[in-house]
Design a protein around this motif. Structure first.
Motif, PDB file in Angstrom:
ATOM      1  N   VAL A 139      -9.921 -47.793   1.332  1.00  0.00           N
ATOM      2  CA  VAL A 139      -9.234 -46.493   1.325  1.00  0.00           C
ATOM      3  C   VAL A 139      -8.080 -46.517   0.325  1.00  0.00           C
ATOM      4  CG1 VAL A 139      -7.757 -44.974   2.739  1.00  0.00           C
ATOM      5  CG2 VAL A 139      -9.874 -45.896   3.697  1.00  0.00           C
ATOM      6  N   ASP A 140      -7.303 -47.570   0.381  1.00  0.00           N
ATOM      7  CA  ASP A 140      -6.126 -47.667  -0.472  1.00  0.00           C
ATOM      8  C   ASP A 140      -6.508 -47.689  -1.961  1.00  0.00           C
ATOM      9  OD1 ASP A 140      -3.284 -47.737  -0.177  1.00  0.00           O
ATOM     10  OD2 ASP A 140      -3.352 -49.735  -1.075  1.00  0.00           O
ATOM     11  N   ASP A 141      -7.592 -48.405  -2.295  1.00  0.00           N
ATOM     12  CA  ASP A 141      -8.066 -48.431  -3.690  1.00  0.00           C
ATOM     13  C   ASP A 141      -8.440 -47.026  -4.158  1.00  0.00           C
ATOM     14  OD1 ASP A 141      -7.721 -51.092  -3.817  1.00  0.00           O
ATOM     15  OD2 ASP A 141      -9.853 -51.638  -3.632  1.00  0.00           O
ATOM     16  N   LEU A 142      -9.059 -46.262  -3.272  1.00  0.00           N
ATOM     17  CA  LEU A 142      -9.471 -44.904  -3.662  1.00  0.00           C
ATOM     18  C   LEU A 142      -8.245 -44.014  -3.909  1.00  0.00           C
ATOM     19  CD1 LEU A 142     -12.518 -44.411  -1.250  1.00  0.00           C
ATOM     20  CD2 LEU A 142     -12.571 -44.713  -3.740  1.00  0.00           C
ATOM     21  N   PHE A 143      -7.215 -44.196  -3.090  1.00  0.00           N
ATOM     22  CA  PHE A 143      -5.980 -43.434  -3.311  1.00  0.00           C
ATOM     23  C   PHE A 143      -5.444 -43.699  -4.707  1.00  0.00           C
ATOM     24  CE2 PHE A 143      -3.914 -41.194   0.271  1.00  0.00           C
ATOM     25  CZ  PHE A 143      -4.896 -41.347   1.232  1.00  0.00           C
ATOM     26  N   THR A 144      -5.496 -44.974  -5.111  1.00  0.00           N
ATOM     27  CA  THR A 144      -4.950 -45.333  -6.419  1.00  0.00           C
ATOM     28  C   THR A 144      -5.871 -44.863  -7.536  1.00  0.00           C
ATOM     29  OG1 THR A 144      -4.036 -47.285  -5.377  1.00  0.00           O
ATOM     30  CG2 THR A 144      -4.074 -47.283  -7.780  1.00  0.00           C
ATOM     31  N   SER A 145      -7.167 -45.178  -7.427  1.00  0.00           N
ATOM     32  CA  SER A 145      -8.035 -44.907  -8.580  1.00  0.00           C
ATOM     33  C   SER A 145      -8.192 -43.405  -8.829  1.00  0.00           C
ATOM     34  CB  SER A 145      -9.385 -45.610  -8.442  1.00  0.00           C
ATOM     35  OG  SER A 145      -9.969 -45.276  -7.228  1.00  0.00           O
ATOM     36  N   TYR A 146      -8.102 -42.589  -7.795  1.00  0.00           N
ATOM     37  CA  TYR A 146      -8.238 -41.136  -8.011  1.00  0.00           C
ATOM     38  C   TYR A 146      -6.880 -40.420  -8.037  1.00  0.00           C
ATOM     39  CZ  TYR A 146     -13.307 -41.344  -7.389  1.00  0.00           C
ATOM     40  OH  TYR A 146     -14.649 -41.595  -7.537  1.00  0.00           O
ATOM     41  N   ALA A 147      -5.798 -41.153  -7.969  1.00  0.00           N
ATOM     42  CA  ALA A 147      -4.456 -40.546  -7.912  1.00  0.00           C
ATOM     43  C   ALA A 147      -4.426 -39.413  -6.873  1.00  0.00           C
ATOM     44  CB  ALA A 147      -4.050 -40.010  -9.297  1.00  0.00           C
ATOM     45  N   VAL A 148      -4.895 -39.760  -5.685  1.00  0.00           N
ATOM     46  CA  VAL A 148      -5.002 -38.756  -4.608  1.00  0.00           C
ATOM     47  C   VAL A 148      -3.613 -38.193  -4.282  1.00  0.00           C
ATOM     48  CG1 VAL A 148      -5.526 -38.485  -2.139  1.00  0.00           C
ATOM     49  CG2 VAL A 148      -7.085 -39.790  -3.629  1.00  0.00           C
ATOM     50  N   ASP A 149      -3.506 -36.859  -4.262  1.00  0.00           N
ATOM     51  CA  ASP A 149      -2.223 -36.242  -3.908  1.00  0.00           C
ATOM     52  C   ASP A 149      -2.300 -35.444  -2.611  1.00  0.00           C
ATOM     53  OD1 ASP A 149      -3.143 -33.535  -4.552  1.00  0.00           O
ATOM     54  OD2 ASP A 149      -3.008 -34.161  -6.646  1.00  0.00           O
ATOM     55  N   SER A 150      -3.533 -35.285  -2.074  1.00  0.00           N
ATOM     56  CA  SER A 150      -3.676 -34.525  -0.834  1.00  0.00           C
ATOM     57  C   SER A 150      -4.874 -35.050  -0.060  1.00  0.00           C
ATOM     58  CB  SER A 150      -3.896 -33.043  -1.132  1.00  0.00           C
ATOM     59  OG  SER A 150      -2.775 -32.516  -1.799  1.00  0.00           O
ATOM     60  N   VAL A 151      -4.808 -34.870   1.244  1.00  0.00           N
ATOM     61  CA  VAL A 151      -5.920 -35.300   2.099  1.00  0.00           C
ATOM     62  C   VAL A 151      -6.255 -34.174   3.065  1.00  0.00           C
ATOM     63  CG1 VAL A 151      -6.579 -36.869   3.985  1.00  0.00           C
ATOM     64  CG2 VAL A 151      -5.374 -37.779   1.990  1.00  0.00           C
ATOM     65  N   CYS A 152      -7.548 -33.948   3.248  1.00  0.00           N
ATOM     66  CA  CYS A 152      -7.986 -33.101   4.356  1.00  0.00           C
ATOM     67  C   CYS A 152      -8.901 -33.999   5.191  1.00  0.00           C
ATOM     68  CB  CYS A 152      -8.719 -31.871   3.846  1.00  0.00           C
ATOM     69  SG  CYS A 152      -9.109 -30.742   5.194  1.00  0.00           S
ATOM     70  N   HIS A 153      -8.452 -34.345   6.376  1.00  0.00           N
ATOM     71  CA  HIS A 153      -9.052 -35.450   7.130  1.00  0.00           C
ATOM     72  C   HIS A 153      -9.974 -34.945   8.264  1.00  0.00           C
ATOM     73  CE1 HIS A 153      -9.624 -39.048   9.330  1.00  0.00           C
ATOM     74  NE2 HIS A 153      -8.548 -39.007  10.087  1.00  0.00           N
ATOM     75  N   PHE A 154     -11.279 -34.963   7.950  1.00  0.00           N
ATOM     76  CA  PHE A 154     -12.288 -34.575   8.954  1.00  0.00           C
ATOM     77  C   PHE A 154     -12.949 -35.782   9.607  1.00  0.00           C
ATOM     78  CE2 PHE A 154     -12.411 -31.055   5.877  1.00  0.00           C
ATOM     79  CZ  PHE A 154     -12.465 -29.934   6.691  1.00  0.00           C
ATOM     80  N   ALA A 155     -13.014 -36.919   8.887  1.00  0.00           N
ATOM     81  CA  ALA A 155     -13.871 -38.029   9.338  1.00  0.00           C
ATOM     82  C   ALA A 155     -13.531 -38.435  10.765  1.00  0.00           C
ATOM     83  CB  ALA A 155     -13.695 -39.232   8.410  1.00  0.00           C
ATOM     84  N   ALA A 156     -14.555 -38.451  11.601  1.00  0.00           N
ATOM     85  CA  ALA A 156     -14.353 -38.841  12.992  1.00  0.00           C
ATOM     86  C   ALA A 156     -15.702 -39.055  13.644  1.00  0.00           C
ATOM     87  CB  ALA A 156     -13.600 -37.732  13.746  1.00  0.00           C
ATOM     88  N   GLU A 157     -15.686 -39.796  14.712  1.00  0.00           N
ATOM     89  CA  GLU A 157     -16.800 -39.736  15.653  1.00  0.00           C
ATOM     90  C   GLU A 157     -16.504 -38.491  16.486  1.00  0.00           C
ATOM     91  OE1 GLU A 157     -19.551 -41.451  16.040  1.00  0.00           O
ATOM     92  OE2 GLU A 157     -19.129 -42.827  14.392  1.00  0.00           O
ATOM     93  N   SER A 158     -17.502 -37.609  16.622  1.00  0.00           N
ATOM     94  CA  SER A 158     -17.171 -36.260  17.097  1.00  0.00           C
ATOM     95  C   SER A 158     -17.907 -35.795  18.355  1.00  0.00           C
ATOM     96  CB  SER A 158     -17.434 -35.261  15.965  1.00  0.00           C
ATOM     97  OG  SER A 158     -18.827 -35.170  15.726  1.00  0.00           O
ATOM     98  N   HIS A 159     -18.781 -36.636  18.915  1.00  0.00           N
ATOM     99  CA  HIS A 159     -19.575 -36.102  20.027  1.00  0.00           C
ATOM    100  C   HIS A 159     -19.158 -36.699  21.377  1.00  0.00           C
ATOM    101  CE1 HIS A 159     -23.711 -35.224  21.967  1.00  0.00           C
ATOM    102  NE2 HIS A 159     -22.879 -34.228  22.123  1.00  0.00           N
TER     103      HIS A 159
END
Ligand code: NAD
Ligand code: TYD
Length: 352
Positions: free
Chosen positions: A72-92
């Motif tokens: 996760v941290d590598d992706l933040f750096t490589s894409y210069a992430v400035d915002s997150v919309c967090h859906f990922a979950a186990e949902s049922h």
């Protein structure tokens, strides 16, 4: 500050894929989306094939587990992430009753990892939006509505894990000043929902002439919202919501489960015809109730309506018709997701 590099977690699932499609097709968002998804049984990259083809420069897919901090941290750096919309979950909920472990890891530890990476990149952070559920509030009696101030009383391992993640997001805002918002939404329905949840499960079973398993007396109430209305509410909050605030999202559409199942039977009869004796309502079978089954959910979304002028557009009748029709017209999607052919395709594409 403008959202430029938006990480959407769980973007290959039901609401996440509708959200990404909504952003590209129905808003003026002109930044980049990085969809980070582990592709569990509920994640299907086929949901976004069209977007992948149409926006090769602005849509990126990364198969990763949010429980893996380094990934996760590598992706933040490589894409210069400035915002997150967090859906990922186990949902049922039913799965959380059988096997709570995955819910604890993904919903709690996964959220913590994202918050930590966001905090480490806080100087460029625009917004961290956390998608949650009305189930954190527990169950209502015959009267009353969930407000943002309603105390948390989750009943299932699913809702308890979501409650925990909400508390973490709030704490990162309060303690570290992370620019975060939370939304607690009622039950969604619409295209691309995995057929384990009430509406797609009943639709497919009705189409196939299988039993329709209604839990308990069928009189549990949920407040239903068409998925695109939810997407619009999320985007509104991400852009205009006040940081540190929670917003309830609902459909003003309280329905007993049994009434919905009957409506689905009638719609399938109409759209697929009846080559059988009598209505598909004959397939309704009352089964043992879910343990800890919350009786009623209903949302007061006055705050969102008054402060950010959002209101659901789709009526339940038209939304349900569109949804049932979508399942009747997308047999290939259904067959692939149910057959395991799809899982082997994922392994071929992305590794086991
Ligand atoms: P879903 O089960 O359809 O999709 C979840 C997605 O998350 C999948 O694509 C899955 O592959 C991905 N995922 C799961 N574990 C992961 C992990 N460890 N790392 C990376 N990705 C992972 O769920 P949904 O119905 O689209 O719900 C999305 C969000 O909305 C969830 O947070 C849920 O709690 C919330 N919510 C759902 C509803 C509803 O009615 N469906 C209502 C309110 C809130
Ligand atoms: P579900 O779609 O699992 O959502 P949630 O539990 O998160 O609200 O269930 C919606 C309602 O339908 C809930 O009251 C349980 C009920 N239900 C059934 O009666 N039969 C089923 O097979 C399923 C999946 C759900």
């Amino acid at each position: 500050m403008k959202i430029r590099n938006l990480m959407v977690t769980g973007g290959s699932g039901f609401i996440g894929s509708n959200f990404i499609r909504y952003l590209f097709n129905k808003t003026d968002f002109d930044g980049r989306i990085i969809n980070v998804d582990k592709l569990t049984y509920a994640g299907n990259p086929e949901n976004l094939t069209e977007i992948e083809r149409s926006y090769p420069d602005r849509y990126c897919f990364e198969r990763a587990d949010i429980c893996d901090f380094d990934a996760v941290d590598d992706l933040f750096t490589s894409y210069a992430v400035d915002s997150v919309c967090h859906f990922a979950a186990e949902s049922h909920v039913d799965r959380s009753i059988k096997r709570p472990g995955e819910f604890i890891y993904t919903n709690i530890i996964g959220t913590y990892n994202l918050l930590e990476s966001a905090r480490a990149n806080q100087e460029r952070f625009v917004t961290f939006h956390h998608i949650s559920t009305d189930e954190v509030y527990g169950s209502l009696g015959k009267r009353g509505l969930f407000r943002e101030t309603t105390p948390y009383r989750p009943s299932s391992p699913y809702s308890a894990s979501k409650a925990s993640s909400d508390h973490l997001v709030r704490a990162y805002n309060t303690t570290f000043g992370l620019p975060a918002t939370i939304s607690n939404c009622s039950n969604n329905y619409g295209p691309y929902q995995f057929p384990e949840k009430l509406i797609p499960l009943m639709t497919l079973n009705a189409m196939e002439g299988k039993a329709l398993p209604v839990y308990g007396d069928g009189k549990n109430v949920r407040d239903w919202l068409y998925v695109e209305d939810h997407c619009e509410a999320i985007w509104t909050i991400m852009n205009r919501g006040k940081k540190g605030e929670t917003y309830n999202i609902g459909g003003n559409m309280e329905m007993e489960n049994i009434v919905i199942v009957e409506m689905i039977c009638d719609l399938v009869d109409e759209l697929c015809g009846t080559d059988r004796d009598g209505s598909r309502r004959d397939l309704i079978t009352y089964v043992t109730d879910r343990p800890g089954h919350d009786r009623r959910y209903a949302i007061d979304f006055t705050k969102l309506q008054k402060q950010l002028t959002w209101f659901p557009k789709e009526s339940f009748e038209s939304g349900l018709r569109k949804t049932v029709q979508w399942y009747t017209e997308n047999q290939n999607w259904v067959e692939r997701i149910k057959s395991g052919e799809y899982q082997s395709w994922i392994e071929e594409q992305y590794g086991a």
